[in-house]
Design a protein around this motif. Structure first.
Motif, PDB file in Angstrom:
ATOM      1  N   SER A  94       0.831  -1.197   0.000  1.00  0.00           N
ATOM      2  CA  SER A  94       0.000   0.000   0.000  1.00  0.00           C
ATOM      3  C   SER A  94       0.870   1.254   0.000  1.00  0.00           C
ATOM      4  O   SER A  94       1.831   1.358   0.766  1.00  0.00           O
ATOM      5  N   THR A  95       0.527   2.161  -0.865  1.00  0.00           N
ATOM      6  CA  THR A  95       1.212   3.461  -0.911  1.00  0.00           C
ATOM      7  C   THR A  95       0.219   4.576  -0.633  1.00  0.00           C
ATOM      8  O   THR A  95       0.470   5.733  -0.981  1.00  0.00           O
ATOM      9  N   ASP A  96      -0.891   4.230   0.006  1.00  0.00           N
ATOM     10  CA  ASP A  96      -1.956   5.200   0.262  1.00  0.00           C
ATOM     11  C   ASP A  96      -1.485   6.405   1.075  1.00  0.00           C
ATOM     12  O   ASP A  96      -1.935   7.511   0.854  1.00  0.00           O
ATOM     13  N   GLY A  97      -0.586   6.206   2.002  1.00  0.00           N
ATOM     14  CA  GLY A  97      -0.132   7.302   2.858  1.00  0.00           C
ATOM     15  C   GLY A  97       0.944   8.179   2.241  1.00  0.00           C
ATOM     16  O   GLY A  97       1.367   9.161   2.846  1.00  0.00           O
ATOM     17  N   PHE A  98       1.396   7.836   1.050  1.00  0.00           N
ATOM     18  CA  PHE A  98       2.481   8.592   0.426  1.00  0.00           C
ATOM     19  C   PHE A  98       1.945   9.826  -0.294  1.00  0.00           C
ATOM     20  O   PHE A  98       0.913   9.778  -0.954  1.00  0.00           O
ATOM     21  N   GLU A  99       2.664  10.897  -0.164  1.00  0.00           N
ATOM     22  CA  GLU A  99       2.353  12.120  -0.903  1.00  0.00           C
ATOM     23  C   GLU A  99       2.654  11.882  -2.385  1.00  0.00           C
ATOM     24  O   GLU A  99       3.584  11.154  -2.731  1.00  0.00           O
ATOM     25  N   THR A 100       1.873  12.503  -3.254  1.00  0.00           N
ATOM     26  CA  THR A 100       2.096  12.397  -4.693  1.00  0.00           C
ATOM     27  C   THR A 100       2.563  13.748  -5.212  1.00  0.00           C
ATOM     28  O   THR A 100       2.024  14.788  -4.837  1.00  0.00           O
ATOM     29  N   ILE A 101       3.584  13.699  -6.063  1.00  0.00           N
ATOM     30  CA  ILE A 101       4.088  14.918  -6.689  1.00  0.00           C
ATOM     31  C   ILE A 101       3.977  14.784  -8.200  1.00  0.00           C
ATOM     32  O   ILE A 101       3.854  13.693  -8.727  1.00  0.00           O
ATOM     33  N   THR A 102       4.015  15.916  -8.869  1.00  0.00           N
ATOM     34  CA  THR A 102       4.067  15.934 -10.325  1.00  0.00           C
ATOM     35  C   THR A 102       5.468  16.347 -10.715  1.00  0.00           C
ATOM     36  O   THR A 102       5.944  17.411 -10.297  1.00  0.00           O
ATOM     37  N   TRP A 103       6.130  15.496 -11.483  1.00  0.00           N
ATOM     38  CA  TRP A 103       7.487  15.795 -11.944  1.00  0.00           C
ATOM     39  C   TRP A 103       7.623  15.238 -13.355  1.00  0.00           C
ATOM     40  O   TRP A 103       7.625  14.032 -13.550  1.00  0.00           O
ATOM     41  N   ASN A 104       7.696  16.113 -14.338  1.00  0.00           N
ATOM     42  CA  ASN A 104       7.681  15.700 -15.741  1.00  0.00           C
ATOM     43  C   ASN A 104       9.054  15.673 -16.389  1.00  0.00           C
ATOM     44  O   ASN A 104       9.163  15.449 -17.576  1.00  0.00           O
ATOM     45  N   SER A 105      10.070  15.899 -15.635  1.00  0.00           N
ATOM     46  CA  SER A 105      11.416  15.952 -16.188  1.00  0.00           C
ATOM     47  C   SER A 105      12.112  14.612 -16.002  1.00  0.00           C
ATOM     48  O   SER A 105      11.795  13.852 -15.083  1.00  0.00           O
ATOM     49  N   GLU A 106      13.059  14.334 -16.873  1.00  0.00           N
ATOM     50  CA  GLU A 106      13.882  13.131 -16.728  1.00  0.00           C
ATOM     51  C   GLU A 106      14.900  13.287 -15.607  1.00  0.00           C
ATOM     52  O   GLU A 106      15.387  12.313 -15.055  1.00  0.00           O
ATOM     53  N   SER A 107      15.231  14.536 -15.276  1.00  0.00           N
ATOM     54  CA  SER A 107      16.228  14.769 -14.237  1.00  0.00           C
ATOM     55  C   SER A 107      15.633  14.517 -12.852  1.00  0.00           C
ATOM     56  O   SER A 107      14.425  14.623 -12.648  1.00  0.00           O
ATOM     57  N   VAL A 108      16.487  14.189 -11.933  1.00  0.00           N
ATOM     58  CA  VAL A 108      16.067  13.957 -10.547  1.00  0.00           C
ATOM     59  C   VAL A 108      16.002  15.311  -9.848  1.00  0.00           C
ATOM     60  O   VAL A 108      16.981  16.054  -9.836  1.00  0.00           O
ATOM     61  N   GLN A 122      13.863  10.986   9.036  1.00  0.00           N
ATOM     62  CA  GLN A 122      13.605   9.738   8.339  1.00  0.00           C
ATOM     63  C   GLN A 122      13.480  10.003   6.836  1.00  0.00           C
ATOM     64  O   GLN A 122      13.210  11.126   6.427  1.00  0.00           O
ATOM     65  N   ASN A 123      13.690   8.952   6.039  1.00  0.00           N
ATOM     66  CA  ASN A 123      13.532   9.076   4.595  1.00  0.00           C
ATOM     67  C   ASN A 123      12.097   9.496   4.276  1.00  0.00           C
ATOM     68  O   ASN A 123      11.165   9.124   4.988  1.00  0.00           O
ATOM     69  N   GLN A 124      11.957  10.240   3.182  1.00  0.00           N
ATOM     70  CA  GLN A 124      10.634  10.640   2.702  1.00  0.00           C
ATOM     71  C   GLN A 124      10.401   9.966   1.353  1.00  0.00           C
ATOM     72  O   GLN A 124      11.293   9.940   0.513  1.00  0.00           O
ATOM     73  N   TYR A 125       9.189   9.451   1.160  1.00  0.00           N
ATOM     74  CA  TYR A 125       8.841   8.747  -0.065  1.00  0.00           C
ATOM     75  C   TYR A 125       7.685   9.474  -0.738  1.00  0.00           C
ATOM     76  O   TYR A 125       6.624   9.646  -0.137  1.00  0.00           O
ATOM     77  N   LEU A 126       7.898   9.897  -1.980  1.00  0.00           N
ATOM     78  CA  LEU A 126       6.902  10.661  -2.714  1.00  0.00           C
ATOM     79  C   LEU A 126       6.606   9.960  -4.036  1.00  0.00           C
ATOM     80  O   LEU A 126       7.522   9.737  -4.842  1.00  0.00           O
ATOM     81  N   LEU A 127       5.350   9.617  -4.264  1.00  0.00           N
ATOM     82  CA  LEU A 127       4.969   8.997  -5.524  1.00  0.00           C
ATOM     83  C   LEU A 127       4.997  10.044  -6.632  1.00  0.00           C
ATOM     84  O   LEU A 127       4.628  11.199  -6.409  1.00  0.00           O
ATOM     85  N   ILE A 128       5.429   9.642  -7.811  1.00  0.00           N
ATOM     86  CA  ILE A 128       5.459  10.555  -8.955  1.00  0.00           C
ATOM     87  C   ILE A 128       4.216  10.269  -9.787  1.00  0.00           C
ATOM     88  O   ILE A 128       4.053   9.169 -10.332  1.00  0.00           O
TER      89      ILE A 128
END
Length: 124
Positions: free
Chosen positions: A67-81, A94-100
């Protein structure tokens, strides 16, 4: 004489701490007051934040079957990190996990502990 020596030592050490420059990009994520507090109370964080600008983030596959329900979602359209400062995020304990959005990828922002260890190992 003792007071003069101690005063001189204090001034030299204080100038060393404040001589560390903060990468200008960090101001996107932290206010001047926050950075002033970091400089005075956690001067070692200046190096970590400067290192983090270019090394804190990476993109990986999102976990499948979990489940990734608790993860924030971001919009990132670039190939670069992106950098954490591009996203106006702070380095946390702690590490942060953001869905693209629109992908099966996620962005990971490394924790303060991970960055500190990487920086120490790099300097050896």
């Amino acid at each position: 004489m003792k007071k003069l020596l101690l005063s001189s030592l204090f001034l030299i050490s204080a100038s060393f701490v404040f001589s560390q420059k903060i990468n200008e990009r960090v101001y996107s994520s932290y206010s001047e007051d926050e950075l002033a507090t970091i400089i005075s109370e956690q001067p070692e964080m200046v190096s970590i934040l400067n290192y983090a600008v270019d090394h804190a983030c990476y993109i990986t596959n999102a976990p499948s079957g979990k489940s990734t329900d608790g993860f924030e979602t971001i919009t990132w359209n670039s190939e670069s990190v992106p950098s954490f400062v591009d996203l106006k995020k702070k380095i946390e304990k702690q590490n942060q996990y953001l869905l693209i959005s629109g992908t099966n990828k996620m962005l990971v922002i490394k924790s303060e502990w991970v960055l500190k260890n990487e920086l120490e190992n790099q300097q050896k």
